[in-house]
Design an enzyme around this catalytic site. Sequence first.
Site, PDB file in Angstrom:
ATOM      1  N   TYR A  56       0.899  -1.134  -0.011  1.00 48.20           N
ATOM      2  CA  TYR A  56       0.360  -0.196  -0.103  1.00 48.20           C
ATOM      3  C   TYR A  56       0.652   1.130  -0.221  1.00 48.20           C
ATOM      4  O   TYR A  56       1.468   2.092   1.015  1.00 48.20           O
ATOM      5  CB  TYR A  56      -0.634   0.349   1.473  1.00 48.20           C
ATOM      6  N   LEU A 209     -18.487  -1.517   2.184  1.00 47.26           N
ATOM      7  CA  LEU A 209     -19.482  -0.200   1.618  1.00 47.26           C
ATOM      8  C   LEU A 209     -19.255  -0.377   0.317  1.00 47.26           C
ATOM      9  O   LEU A 209     -19.455   1.062  -0.326  1.00 47.26           O
ATOM     10  CB  LEU A 209     -19.002   0.801   2.656  1.00 47.26           C
ATOM     11  N   ARG A 211     -16.254   0.701  -1.541  1.00 46.54           N
ATOM     12  CA  ARG A 211     -15.381   1.435  -2.167  1.00 46.54           C
ATOM     13  C   ARG A 211     -16.037   3.132  -1.549  1.00 46.54           C
ATOM     14  O   ARG A 211     -16.009   3.620  -2.715  1.00 46.54           O
ATOM     15  CB  ARG A 211     -14.740   0.893  -3.387  1.00 46.54           C
ATOM     16  N   GLY A 212     -16.876   2.850  -0.744  1.00 44.91           N
ATOM     17  CA  GLY A 212     -18.149   3.942  -0.708  1.00 44.91           C
ATOM     18  C   GLY A 212     -18.962   4.044  -1.361  1.00 44.91           C
ATOM     19  O   GLY A 212     -20.183   4.720  -1.744  1.00 44.91           O
ATOM     20  N   SER A 215     -22.234   3.669   0.511  1.00 41.75           N
ATOM     21  CA  SER A 215     -22.113   4.460   1.614  1.00 41.75           C
ATOM     22  C   SER A 215     -23.221   5.405   2.255  1.00 41.75           C
ATOM     23  O   SER A 215     -23.200   5.864   3.045  1.00 41.75           O
ATOM     24  CB  SER A 215     -20.523   4.766   1.744  1.00 41.75           C
TER      25      SER A 215
END
Length: 334
Positions: A56, A209, A211-212, A215
């Site tokens: 990452y 979620l 990746r949003g 959400s």
Amino acid sequence: MQTRPLGTTGPQVSALGLGCMGMSALYGEADRAESIATIHAALEAGVTLLDTGDFYAMGHNEMLIGEALRAAPAALRAQALTSVKFGALRDPDGGWSGYDGRPAAVRNFAAYSLQRLGVDHIDVYRIARLDPNVPIEETVGAIAELVEKGHVRHIGLSEVGAETIRRAAATAPIADLQIEYSLISRGIEDEVLPTTRELGIGITAYGVLSRGLISGHFTADRQLAPTDFRSMSPRFQGENLQHNLSLVEALRKIAEQKGVSVAQIAIAWVLSRGEDIVPLVGARTRERLTEALSALDVTLDDADLAAIEQAVPADAAAGDRYPAAQMSHLGTDR
């Protein structure tokens, strides 16, 4: 904070874990001070599981977590459990070059992760994706050697199918499988989840979620940076996005009736799938963390679950969860 077992061989962990990837990469700019404050807030709220990957932002995320742990009070630092993925090969331009699961590479990756995190052991260690050139028995066997030496506590897997899970579990005890699981990513329900439950392996669910996307905060007119993963994700493109956001609006009606947010009901749904599933929330700010933690107070009865199923049926999402080139690295269903 509620707790759940990480399989039959892993530790007891908080009912929600914190996925820290977005604090370093793939989802646009992040604020370093706010990221560290969010990790501290999670620990203070009783979150014990911190998830990262050594690739990452080429080690940035591990160093960020290491910095946060050093600055945390000793008691909070002691409760933190690190879950680390390894194996992805990167280049200086940020490109991806496959995966390396050779035993020598496993030991090498672990040495660097221990240094960046500033810890004397990694609690759960796993290869991020199966290396097609190395039998999973060799990769898991190398992690098992790290367990014997005290550098790693538990062995995990990531994004692999039922056959690979069985082969890995026949090699050494497997604590859990990390895999995407959400209302709109339910491919594990057919074969993977029955297999992990048969073998006593837990699930840490990422992408709860999506990746949003589910959400309740993502809008069709949002502008994404070229470096944002979602700018290339099929589910965030054109008609796919419009369709998927219509699912979110259907879910929003149910959430509003219960007096909760869309994100909270989506997380609560994953929590309702079983005590062997620990959702990872990718909160990058304390505000989003607070919202996610409140999902622990949401109770879904049979009527709620039936309404959610009607609003967002299995396989309702439009588009794959990864671009085509990355789908080939997954050992699981969509």
